[in-house]
Design a protein around this motif. Structure first.
Motif, PDB file in Angstrom:
ATOM      1  N   GLU A 267      13.392  -7.981   0.260  1.00 38.32           N
ATOM      2  CA  GLU A 267      13.008  -8.585  -1.017  1.00 38.32           C
ATOM      3  C   GLU A 267      13.184 -10.092  -1.000  1.00 38.32           C
ATOM      4  N   TYR A 374       2.632 -11.237  -1.903  1.00 36.94           N
ATOM      5  CA  TYR A 374       3.495 -10.094  -1.641  1.00 36.94           C
ATOM      6  C   TYR A 374       4.004  -9.508  -2.950  1.00 36.94           C
ATOM      7  N   ASN A 375       3.803  -8.193  -3.117  1.00 40.26           N
ATOM      8  CA  ASN A 375       4.459  -7.447  -4.176  1.00 40.26           C
ATOM      9  C   ASN A 375       5.798  -6.988  -3.618  1.00 40.26           C
ATOM     10  N   ILE A 376       6.875  -7.509  -4.166  1.00 37.51           N
ATOM     11  CA  ILE A 376       8.187  -7.305  -3.558  1.00 37.51           C
ATOM     12  C   ILE A 376       8.607  -5.841  -3.604  1.00 37.51           C
ATOM     13  N   THR A 377       8.281  -5.148  -4.678  1.00 37.41           N
ATOM     14  CA  THR A 377       8.604  -3.724  -4.777  1.00 37.41           C
ATOM     15  C   THR A 377       7.854  -2.928  -3.710  1.00 37.41           C
ATOM     16  N   ALA A 378       6.582  -3.266  -3.509  1.00 32.68           N
ATOM     17  CA  ALA A 378       5.788  -2.578  -2.494  1.00 32.68           C
ATOM     18  C   ALA A 378       6.311  -2.876  -1.092  1.00 32.68           C
ATOM     19  N   GLN A 379       6.762  -4.110  -0.852  1.00 28.45           N
ATOM     20  CA  GLN A 379       7.323  -4.451   0.456  1.00 28.45           C
ATOM     21  C   GLN A 379       8.538  -3.580   0.756  1.00 28.45           C
ATOM     22  N   ARG A 380       9.394  -3.381  -0.234  1.00 22.82           N
ATOM     23  CA  ARG A 380      10.563  -2.524  -0.026  1.00 22.82           C
ATOM     24  C   ARG A 380      10.156  -1.085   0.229  1.00 22.82           C
ATOM     25  N   GLU A 381       9.217  -0.570  -0.562  1.00 19.67           N
ATOM     26  CA  GLU A 381       8.775   0.811  -0.379  1.00 19.67           C
ATOM     27  C   GLU A 381       8.154   1.005   1.000  1.00 19.67           C
ATOM     28  N   ASP A 384      10.909   0.889   3.754  1.00 22.34           N
ATOM     29  CA  ASP A 384      11.732   2.102   3.828  1.00 22.34           C
ATOM     30  C   ASP A 384      10.979   3.237   4.504  1.00 22.34           C
ATOM     31  N   GLY A 461       0.448  -1.830  -4.622  1.00 27.70           N
ATOM     32  CA  GLY A 461       1.226  -2.976  -5.092  1.00 27.70           C
ATOM     33  C   GLY A 461       0.386  -4.193  -5.381  1.00 27.70           C
TER      34      GLY A 461
END
Length: 514
Positions: A267, A374-381, A384, A461
């Protein structure tokens, strides 16, 4: 620095062995291998110049010429022709005018090869036919006034860079040293210098093209075909040479900051890219950011790391205004390096000696997608999921997730409607690269599902209605609207030009229009 070098080595561990050097026949009339029952060696041989070569299955030369970087859904030629002249290209599939008409008379498909890095599954539709391998059409000639250069259709990107550099010149080429100049250009083509000058195809002044009917034409912006060649060119002909704009080298110095972050920093890293580098699509013209997610047990034994680069032109040290926000995040290691333009491929692990330039029998599908930020939530998903599927003893442990953030001013300065390349408004190129050894249909399906879902996460995202896919990285399950733009006028124009210039669909194996 040792950790960074080890990281790059680990990234390509599954593709670490280059093919051995193989001898090449001195003359075309020394045909090698066994001619399949469907071929006519005498007819083909008499149609070509004396310096052309013809190879058949069973020869080492045939194997060398047909081996691809990714071995999923590969074309299966029965004959390889290595043309010596542009006339040889025409003769191979039209063949000696009224006397031979080789490929058309024999009613067999043909496919042009450069360095065989294209990995689209659509190429597998060629299950027999003639390969036209352009490696001998390799040349770079600078004009007397120093404003243009003429580049042979089979010339490697590194040869273009090195030849022009020696003359004090540059132009936009692909970033990877071992790909051809022309292959990326036909799909638009990203490059280190695009912030100044635009895409690779934006540099073209004219092209020599062998069309589907075997005619050889010089085309430029006065031709209606010019629009289609700049982004969808694989569908319309074989380019034997391109005359391109070249530029004086203004800055010989380049610098890079190479940083490694643990996955827990996803993030923070990509939020910092959005805020401090990308800046809503106004990234400074002298700045490029790139990153990979990949396994390196020396840096993190449990999860993929983030290998991140900030590249800056015209300096010996990256300006702290760009690098400090990333050092503040807390990298595992950070290393500054200075050099010149010719070092960029080595710094980012895509030079001739690196894994992407080797053909080691692996499968290497990519699943590209353009996004605006960058969509930060999508980057994390996405991270993972990627980590869960490539860690430990996974068959996909050699995989990468690529994030390419070029400067954009030169690309966006060109009218979006003026070329078949449709994605000038997008700022970032993302692409999971799922690398693995062949293991059967079930493993292929698992890799495809993973690549599709990683791309879908990024797409959701982004909030975009349609997928925007870089055709040079495409997997093959996309559609023409995703490769060439969803606007109906774009699709209609491409189809009309296809009907005009290739009504029988001779060029239909690489991301076909219809």
């Amino acid at each position: 620095m040792k950790l960074i070098a080890a990281t790059l080595a680990a990234a390509w561990a599954t593709t670490a062995h280059a093919l051995p050097s193989l001898p090449v026949a001195a003359r075309q009339d020394s045909l090698t291998g066994s001619c399949p029952t469907s071929c006519d060696a005498k007819a083909l041989g008499t149609a070509l110049s004396k310096c052309a070569k013809v190879y058949y299955p069973g020869s080492s030369e045939f194997t060398r010429a047909t081996t691809r970087w990714s071995v999923l859904a590969t074309p299966q030629p029965q004959v390889v022709v290595i043309p010596c002249t542009e006339q040889d290209v025409a003769e191979t599939y039209v063949g000696g005018g009224v006397k031979v008409k080789f490929a058309n008379k024999k009613n067999v498909p043909f496919l042009a090869y450069n360095t065989a890095h294209g990995a689209l599954t659509t190429l597998g539709a060629m299950d027999s036919g003639v390969e036209i391998f352009l490696e001998n059409l390799s040349s770079v000639q600078v004009s007397a006034d120093g404003k243009t250069a003429t580049i042979g259709g089979g010339t490697m990107s590194k040869k273009v860079t090195d030849t022009l550099w020696a003359a004090g010149k540059q132009t936009v080429t692909g970033t990877c040293e071992c790909v051809s100049y022309m292959g990326p250009a036909l799909g638009g083509g990203h490059g280190w210098l695009q912030g100044h000058h635009g895409l690779i195809s934006d540099q073209w002044v004219s092209l020599r093209v062998v069309l589907a009917d075997g005619s050889i034409k010089t085309i430029n912006r006065d031709s209606d075909l010019w629009w289609a060649m700049q982004g969808a060119g694989h569908n319309f002909g074989i380019v034997t040479s391109a005359t391109v704009n070249i530029y004086d080298i203004v800055h010989s110095d380049w610098a890079v900051e190479t940083l490694i972050f643990s996955g827990e920093k996803v993030e923070e890293v990509y939020a910092a890219v959005n805020e401090h580098l990308l800046k809503d699509g106004t990234q400074p013209v002298d700045i490029i950011n790139w990153s990979y997610w990949l396994n390196n047990p020396d840096a993190d034994p449990n999860n993929p790391i983030i290998l991140f680069w900030i590249l800056q032109e015209g300096v010996s040290v990256v300006d702290p205004i760009y690098s400090k926000p990333f050092y503040d995040i807390g990298p595992i290691v950070g290393t500054p390096t200075a050099g010149d333009y010719r070092d960029l491929a080595g710094w980012t692990g895509i030079d001739l000696a690196a894994g992407p330039c080797q053909k080691a029998g692996t499968i290497n599908p990519r699943f590209p997608l353009y996004v605006e930020k960058y969509n930060i939530t999508a980057q994390r998903e996405a991270y993972d999921l990627f980590a869960s599927k490539v860690s430990g003893t996974s068959p996909f442990s050699g995989s990468l997730f690529l994030f390419e953030g070029y400067s954009l001013q030169g690309v966006k300065a060109i009218d979006d409607k003026s070329t078949a390349y449709a994605f000038r408004g997008d700022n970032l190129l993302t692409a999971p690269l799922i690398t693995y050894a062949p293991g059967g249909d079930a493993l292929n399906a698992e890799a495809e599902a993973l690549g599709n879902e990683l791309r879908n996460i990024i797409h959701r995202g982004s909030g975009a209605a349609n997928k925007a896919v870089y055709v040079n990285y495409a997997y093959g399950n996309e559609n023409p609207k995703e490769w060439y733009g969803s606007d109906s006028w774009r699709q209609d124009k491409l189809k009309a030009l296809k009907t005009k210039y290739d009504p029988k669909g001779k060029f239909s194996f690489y991301a076909p229009i219809a």
